[in-house]
Design an enzyme around this catalytic site. Sequence first.
Site, PDB file in Angstrom:
ATOM      1  N   ARG A 105      13.898  22.794   9.080  1.00  0.00           N
ATOM      2  CA  ARG A 105      13.953  23.214  10.491  1.00  0.00           C
ATOM      3  C   ARG A 105      15.350  23.012  11.095  1.00  0.00           C
ATOM      4  O   ARG A 105      15.814  21.890  11.241  1.00  0.00           O
ATOM      5  CB  ARG A 105      12.952  22.374  11.261  1.00  0.00           C
ATOM      6  CG  ARG A 105      12.405  23.011  12.502  1.00  0.00           C
ATOM      7  CD  ARG A 105      11.344  22.090  13.061  1.00  0.00           C
ATOM      8  NE  ARG A 105      10.453  22.813  13.946  1.00  0.00           N
ATOM      9  CZ  ARG A 105       9.337  22.290  14.462  1.00  0.00           C
ATOM     10  NH1 ARG A 105       8.956  21.072  14.152  1.00  0.00           N
ATOM     11  NH2 ARG A 105       8.577  22.995  15.274  1.00  0.00           N
TER      12      ARG A 105
ATOM     13  N   GLY B  23      13.069  30.358   9.410  1.00  0.00           N
ATOM     14  CA  GLY B  23      14.119  30.745  10.362  1.00  0.00           C
ATOM     15  C   GLY B  23      13.587  31.194  11.709  1.00  0.00           C
ATOM     16  O   GLY B  23      14.177  32.080  12.337  1.00  0.00           O
TER      17      GLY B  23
ATOM     18  N   LEU C 119      -9.214 -19.844   0.939  1.00  0.00           N
ATOM     19  CA  LEU C 119      -9.039 -20.206   2.349  1.00  0.00           C
ATOM     20  C   LEU C 119     -10.362 -19.938   3.048  1.00  0.00           C
ATOM     21  O   LEU C 119     -10.867 -18.811   3.012  1.00  0.00           O
ATOM     22  CB  LEU C 119      -7.917 -19.357   2.957  1.00  0.00           C
ATOM     23  CG  LEU C 119      -7.681 -19.507   4.445  1.00  0.00           C
ATOM     24  CD1 LEU C 119      -7.253 -20.930   4.792  1.00  0.00           C
ATOM     25  CD2 LEU C 119      -6.602 -18.520   4.915  1.00  0.00           C
TER      26      LEU C 119
ATOM     27  N   GLU D  80      12.522  26.568  15.526  1.00  0.00           N
ATOM     28  CA  GLU D  80      13.486  25.545  15.141  1.00  0.00           C
ATOM     29  C   GLU D  80      14.288  24.940  16.300  1.00  0.00           C
ATOM     30  O   GLU D  80      14.686  23.776  16.243  1.00  0.00           O
ATOM     31  CB  GLU D  80      14.511  26.153  14.177  1.00  0.00           C
ATOM     32  CG  GLU D  80      13.922  26.685  12.904  1.00  0.00           C
ATOM     33  CD  GLU D  80      14.952  27.516  12.174  1.00  0.00           C
ATOM     34  OE1 GLU D  80      15.537  27.014  11.212  1.00  0.00           O
ATOM     35  OE2 GLU D  80      15.182  28.665  12.593  1.00  0.00           O
TER      36      GLU D  80
ATOM     37  N   ASN E  67      -3.907 -11.916   5.317  1.00  0.00           N
ATOM     38  CA  ASN E  67      -2.534 -11.861   5.834  1.00  0.00           C
ATOM     39  C   ASN E  67      -1.815 -13.174   5.542  1.00  0.00           C
ATOM     40  O   ASN E  67      -0.657 -13.186   5.131  1.00  0.00           O
ATOM     41  CB  ASN E  67      -2.551 -11.567   7.340  1.00  0.00           C
ATOM     42  CG  ASN E  67      -1.176 -11.246   7.870  1.00  0.00           C
ATOM     43  OD1 ASN E  67      -0.311 -12.106   7.922  1.00  0.00           O
ATOM     44  ND2 ASN E  67      -0.951  -9.998   8.238  1.00  0.00           N
TER      45      ASN E  67
HETATM   46  C1  LIG Z   1      -0.310   0.302   6.487  1.00  0.00           C
HETATM   47  C2  LIG Z   1      -0.196  -1.178   6.587  1.00  0.00           C
HETATM   48  C3  LIG Z   1       0.497  -1.717   7.664  1.00  0.00           C
HETATM   49  C4  LIG Z   1       0.617  -3.094   7.769  1.00  0.00           C
HETATM   50  N1  LIG Z   1       1.324  -3.601   8.810  1.00  0.00           N
HETATM   51  C5  LIG Z   1       1.481  -4.944   8.907  1.00  0.00           C
HETATM   52  C6  LIG Z   1       2.233  -5.511   9.952  1.00  0.00           C
HETATM   53  O1  LIG Z   1       2.765  -4.805  10.812  1.00  0.00           O
HETATM   54  N2  LIG Z   1       2.363  -6.865   9.986  1.00  0.00           N
HETATM   55  C7  LIG Z   1       1.765  -7.665   9.052  1.00  0.00           C
HETATM   56  O2  LIG Z   1       1.875  -8.869   9.148  1.00  0.00           O
HETATM   57  N3  LIG Z   1       1.065  -7.155   8.067  1.00  0.00           N
HETATM   58  C8  LIG Z   1       0.915  -5.821   7.954  1.00  0.00           C
HETATM   59  N4  LIG Z   1       0.205  -5.308   6.918  1.00  0.00           N
HETATM   60  C9  LIG Z   1      -0.332  -6.222   5.932  1.00  0.00           C
HETATM   61  C10 LIG Z   1      -1.766  -6.593   6.250  1.00  0.00           C
HETATM   62  O3  LIG Z   1      -1.845  -7.268   7.452  1.00  0.00           O
HETATM   63  C11 LIG Z   1      -2.262  -7.470   5.161  1.00  0.00           C
HETATM   64  O4  LIG Z   1      -2.274  -6.712   3.991  1.00  0.00           O
HETATM   65  C12 LIG Z   1      -3.670  -7.931   5.446  1.00  0.00           C
HETATM   66  O5  LIG Z   1      -3.729  -8.791   6.509  1.00  0.00           O
HETATM   67  C13 LIG Z   1      -4.274  -8.577   4.247  1.00  0.00           C
HETATM   68  O6  LIG Z   1      -5.646  -8.729   4.483  1.00  0.00           O
HETATM   69  P1  LIG Z   1      -6.736  -8.043   3.562  1.00  0.00           P
HETATM   70  O7  LIG Z   1      -8.050  -8.580   3.966  1.00  0.00           O
HETATM   71  O8  LIG Z   1      -6.616  -6.594   3.587  1.00  0.00           O
HETATM   72  O9  LIG Z   1      -6.282  -8.615   2.162  1.00  0.00           O
HETATM   73  P2  LIG Z   1      -6.691  -8.174   0.734  1.00  0.00           P
HETATM   74  O10 LIG Z   1      -5.868  -7.034   0.272  1.00  0.00           O
HETATM   75  O11 LIG Z   1      -8.156  -7.982   0.672  1.00  0.00           O
HETATM   76  O12 LIG Z   1      -6.233  -9.486  -0.031  1.00  0.00           O
HETATM   77  C14 LIG Z   1      -4.874  -9.850  -0.013  1.00  0.00           C
HETATM   78  C15 LIG Z   1      -4.627 -11.123  -0.808  1.00  0.00           C
HETATM   79  O13 LIG Z   1      -5.110 -12.235  -0.085  1.00  0.00           O
HETATM   80  C16 LIG Z   1      -5.962 -13.038  -0.913  1.00  0.00           C
HETATM   81  N5  LIG Z   1      -7.041 -13.530  -0.075  1.00  0.00           N
HETATM   82  C17 LIG Z   1      -7.710 -12.841   0.869  1.00  0.00           C
HETATM   83  N6  LIG Z   1      -8.585 -13.643   1.488  1.00  0.00           N
HETATM   84  C18 LIG Z   1      -8.462 -14.848   0.919  1.00  0.00           C
HETATM   85  C19 LIG Z   1      -9.109 -16.094   1.118  1.00  0.00           C
HETATM   86  N7  LIG Z   1     -10.036 -16.249   2.036  1.00  0.00           N
HETATM   87  N8  LIG Z   1      -8.729 -17.133   0.352  1.00  0.00           N
HETATM   88  C20 LIG Z   1      -7.782 -16.992  -0.587  1.00  0.00           C
HETATM   89  N9  LIG Z   1      -7.153 -15.829  -0.824  1.00  0.00           N
HETATM   90  C21 LIG Z   1      -7.486 -14.786  -0.086  1.00  0.00           C
HETATM   91  C22 LIG Z   1      -6.448 -12.110  -1.980  1.00  0.00           C
HETATM   92  O14 LIG Z   1      -6.736 -12.815  -3.133  1.00  0.00           O
HETATM   93  C23 LIG Z   1      -5.288 -11.173  -2.165  1.00  0.00           C
HETATM   94  O15 LIG Z   1      -4.393 -11.674  -3.086  1.00  0.00           O
HETATM   95  C24 LIG Z   1       0.055  -3.940   6.783  1.00  0.00           C
HETATM   96  C25 LIG Z   1      -0.652  -3.395   5.713  1.00  0.00           C
HETATM   97  C26 LIG Z   1      -0.772  -2.025   5.604  1.00  0.00           C
HETATM   98  C27 LIG Z   1      -1.507  -1.445   4.445  1.00  0.00           C
END
Ligand SMILES: Cc1cc2nc3c(=O)[nH]c(=O)nc-3n(C[C@H](O)[C@H](O)[C@H](O)COP(=O)(O)OP(=O)(O)OC[C@H]3O[C@@H](n4cnc5c(N)ncnc54)[C@H](O)[C@@H]3O)c2cc1C
Length: 1332
Positions: free
Chosen positions: A917, A1084, A408, A1266, A356
């Site tokens: 609907r 309908g 990270l 509906e 994130n």
């Molecule tokens: C349906 C949906 C709803 C969401 N809703 C929200 C929301 O409401 N609020 C919000 O803030 N976010 C939201 N997100 C985003 C989500 O929080 C982020 O996609 C998620 O936190 C990323 O973490 P991941 O482990 O899945 O990342 P990944 O997809 O596995 O990786 C994402 C990126 O981070 C890099 N990365 C990961 N770990 C490291 C590390 N340790 N060091 C360096 N680079 C790294 C990767 O290289 C890549 O580029 C949503 C996503 C989806 C799909």
Amino acid sequence: MLLSYLRKRRILFLSVPLFEIRLTGTKYGCGGGGCGACTVMISTYEPSSKKIRHYSANACLLPICCLYGAAVTTVEGVGSTETRVHPVQERLAKCHGSQCGFCSPGMVMSIYTLLRNYPEPTPEQMIAALAGNLCRCTGYRPILDACKTFCKESVCCQRKANGKCCSDQEDDLFDKEEKVGANSLPLLVFFLFKVSTSLFSIDEFQPLDPTQELIFPPELMRMAENQPKRTLFFHGERMTWISPVSLDELLDLKAAHPKAPLVVGNTGVGPEMKFRGVFHPVVIAPARIPDLNVVKYTEDGLTLGAACSLSVAKDVLTNAISEFPEEKTKVFCAVLKQLRTLGGEQIRNVASLGGNIISRKSTSDLNPVLAASNCVLSLASRGKKRRIPLSDIFAGVGNNTITPEEILVSVHIPHSRKGEYVCAFRQAPRRENALSITNAGMRVLFEEGTDIIKDLSIFYGGAASTTVCAKQTCSALTGRHWNEQTLDEACRLILKEIAVPGSASGEKVDYKKTLIISFFYRFFLEVLQSLKTTDPYHYPGIPVEYGSVLQDFKTKMPQSIQIYQAKPDQSPQDPVGRPIMHQSGIKHATGEAVYIDDLPSVDGELFLAVVTSSRAHAKIVSIDTSEALKVPGVFDVISAHDVPATNEFYYSDDPEIVFARNKVICVGQIVCAVVADSDVHAKQAAAKVKIEYEVLEPVILTIEEAIKHNSFFEPKRKLEQGNVDQAFETVDNIIEGEIHIGGQEHFYMETQSVLAVPKGEDKEMDVYVSTQHPAVIQEMVAASLGVPANRIMCHVKRVGGAFGGKLLKSGLLASVAAVAAKKTGRAVRFILSRGDDMLITGGRHPFIGKYKVGFMNDGRIRAVDVNYYINGGCTPDESVLVAAVSLLKMDNAYKIPNLRCWAYACKTNLPSNTAFRGFGFPQSALVTETWITEVADKTGLSPEKIREINMYKENEQTHFKQKLDPQNLIRCWNECMEKSAYYSRKKAANEFNKQNYWKKKGIAIVPLKFPFGLGTRYLSQASALVHIYTDGSVLLTHGGIEMGQGIHTKMIQVASRELNIPMSSIHFCETSTTTVPNACASAGSAGTDVNGMAVKDACQTLLKRLQPIINKNPKGTWNEWIKEAFEQSVSLSATGYFRGYNENMDWEKGEGQPFTYFLFGAACSEVEINCLTGDHKNLRTDIVMDIGCSINPAVDIGQIEGAFVQGIGLYTMEELKYSPEGVLYTRGPDQYKIPAVCDIPEQFSVSLLSSSQNPHAIYASKGIGEAGLFLGCSVFFALRDAVTSVRNERGLKTTFVLNSPLTAEQIRASCADDFTEMVTESWGGVCSSVSG
Ligand SMILES: Cc1cc2nc3c(=O)[nH]c(=O)nc-3n(C[C@H](O)[C@H](O)[C@H](O)COP(=O)(O)OP(=O)(O)OC[C@H]3O[C@@H](n4cnc5c(N)ncnc54)[C@H](O)[C@@H]3O)c2cc1C
Ligand code: FES
Ligand code: FES
């Protein structure tokens, strides 16, 4: 991804298919983590702690490689009808929590996973577990009813065995129940019917026994304990996945592959690869590295490994907050607040903290608060480690970039200090599981014992392409006191410093700017209030009337009640009128119910992907398929030239088109299609087809542009009664205005799906389709292939939701698949992705209503002159009919003596819109209710008074001279008034509004008259076919389609009553053109009405034949009679037929009988709005509905609630957005928000009007599919009421227009205040640019 692996994947051994997994219970709904249909449970074992962790996850985003050593439980593993149905599955079905059933496996898995971790969860845990699961049918109430039965704390309403609600004594919502019978039923009927509130009985449920659950596989446990952890490599067709186990190894890998992403949850990388064409040949998965999973408390805070999931982070923070003194946990609290609403549980369970932060998306809810709170990142690359404050990255301080080689490792979240205050805010299109529009993190530290700012940090998300810092503002304010002057200056400085660039996707610039300063104001208030607690003498805090804005809206487990009439003296065997579970309910919940894409593969089957136009109006200059044909596994490219016969269908002057030929008329039009040996190959190849265009003029996208270019589908429709012009001369007042109503996506959970199987002889073809109209599929496919209809066999077992969207559109898609199947001689499977489905298939018509209304000072409306414009899109479909129906139903519940109305179907270059609907009624009646409300504003009378004054009162005629008895309309209105305690709650809301400045309540009650009919007789004819076999079992079929509305359940109820045999003896297999020819569409609201008559007819024919045998042996059993009948050569098969209703409409004269009867209803809704953000909460809704004698109250109430919630979506949140070139942006649940669990009213009651009879339909029932949708507008008007109260208090203009959907953005804009004024750009654009 796990999903495709589960559903189809063949396991290969030495390139030979060994076996297919084919666990099709897990569904595809969106592929992007946004709907929860694919939820599975993942279990992992941690040998050091010996703990097993169970968590829910979205299989569509879960890479199979990350599951090494994990156990996956799908819905099939939870239970099945072959083994044992699990209590979760049983209760979901028996509480009527499944309609079409497509979301049910996902719901089951979310609930099941929660119960594995918490066998007696709290209601809060339960509701949080479902935040990531969407259901388009039920409106969630029955699903939550099932959930409540597992909760520890008793939550209303678990239906005590005596049929009474548990909170009868507690809440006035429910204590009206007894009075219903006493007050409003005629005495005779009171004895015949008993008021009932129980749609299921908890006594029937098996107990939840945690000891019976599947155990974690011991072999995986042994593997985890005994096998040393080693680096894993997985090589795929195009990608390599590397999973190291040590930090050093990771750093080496990262140095070697600096471009390779680190994938943990794949919720960031996955959608990029799937939807944005990003490709990574190497992926590194660091989740198994201990350093990245660390959880460490230190002197000054908490360190969390970057690979910790957001759920783990949430749990750790929750614990820390309970353990540390409050003063130290302000940062933790602020971060936790964001985590609660970030994504759904499935996302949080896999998404990592590091992911994130590092993806640095503008929408990250964590970065602003983490940066403001001085969190520190520990970064590492080969031979180098460093720690940098996250704030430096966004504030542009020092060496602030993270290099591609750096990873990270962990994040340090500090304790807060004395005199330090931290807050986080977010506003999203939906409160939960939706990316923020704007979010913020703010922190202030005061000089000790003062309110002088020592250090201030303000960060925003959503404003620009990444998190941004209001650095200059913060330094300018340092040293200042925390007071009004500082606030004022802060807002001005922030607005100056934080640039919010406009973007191509029409982002909400003004709204974002307003939120940015409104959030700061909220922070200002929070801090003032906190200062008061430290030193009340010096800091008086905030005015009491400001206090409530510090409370965020929270999702609570709703309370609900459903009231219907049961007949106590009814024979126990007769199922009619009883709340019978959906015939497929259990199979929905176990995942055994088969939808099109669940059908086993046919030998040699091919997959089809379409290539669609990227231009709204253009000549096709060339199509280059050479690159596409080179993709491995590709068989062919199919285009208009391959259609053997009909490519253009003329149902009116303009055609419906299968493949574009020579030119395209909208973005998303199908130009050609690729067939290949897998869906992946077909999609890859489709992306490689190059089409050259020459843009044609004009490009017409909006209604306004269509009016300008005089671009309409003919005929235009008009209705007139009385003398409008004369009436306008005699009225006291005239208002004129217009309202824009946006379109709506059907968002059926099962996307459009077809499987076309050539049978190899006589040009026969089986076509399995997700459609509401098999006969039209047969007709269109036959016409496309140039074969007689008798060669095309269309089969529909069930449909995963349709709502009007699977009529003509499915026919065109079936033709595409059939042409491909014909050309290749192979079976062709064509399953639209969610994105393509939303792009291609159109939806509800955007609408503009222009009105002129003449009325007297006492509220009597004398004259109305209205023009409706609907955006039909590029082909006619049913647009002219929708426009006509919008005219016929526009009066809603009101007598308008002088009326002139016109309806125009605009021809534009958007994808063709279609039935949805309500079919025009939800739009035209909203226009009516809008001017009713405006008349109230003008006269100073209340909206409910204007409604009552103008409501139909006695036997009258509609504006097209059809007779109408409004008695039940008035009864519904009065009962709704009474049940909702309207006047006392209105008073209470007013009182609340006086005491609260930034939060306001609103309440509205809206009546409903919904005419039932299809306009002509032939459209409501129906047939049925009933076979009795010699063992006494009955096979029933009819022309209706099961799409969630429970039609087959009701038809079996009808047959059971007629034949006087139990429902269990009757089976329904499928709807097919081979058994029932020429069936009309299931549309309908008419399915049960007309097919019920046909089923009854068939059963009566059979019974008549059996009667002599029964008479001879009256004490015999059914089986004995059937055996005897067979031996006497009595035919045991019969068809039944219903000719249809005698409906007609003469548009020349403007009169007729287009409808057979009327449904009535009323809904009262109450909401609370947050004036600072525009957010709102649905507090309570009471619905009273006249649906005659319900055949199945559980199904019918389910239809009312489901439609109502869909109506909430239409009127308050679902927003389609297009680019200026006509490209639809909103192509999935991430961009297009339908109501989720958090959107349903906290208190929700539905009552079926007692003693209502309907002589026109089967067993005196009424078609209910509906009508309930329109009642969603009671929420719209409650919001309007709340906004009115704000505006009155602030002395703003009383007349104002609110368009639909009434989103947070519009609400905020209408609650004008100093902050909106500060935002320099004009607000005027917001209201008028929403629809069209
Ligand atoms: C349906 C949906 C709803 C969401 N809703 C929200 C929301 O409401 N609020 C919000 O803030 N976010 C939201 N997100 C985003 C989500 O929080 C982020 O996609 C998620 O936190 C990323 O973490 P991941 O482990 O899945 O990342 P990944 O997809 O596995 O990786 C994402 C990126 O981070 C890099 N990365 C990961 N770990 C490291 C590390 N340790 N060091 C360096 N680079 C790294 C990767 O290289 C890549 O580029 C949503 C996503 C989806 C799909
Ligand atoms: S299909 Fe996985 S979340 Fe929608
Ligand atoms: S039952 Fe939930 S989507 Fe149909």
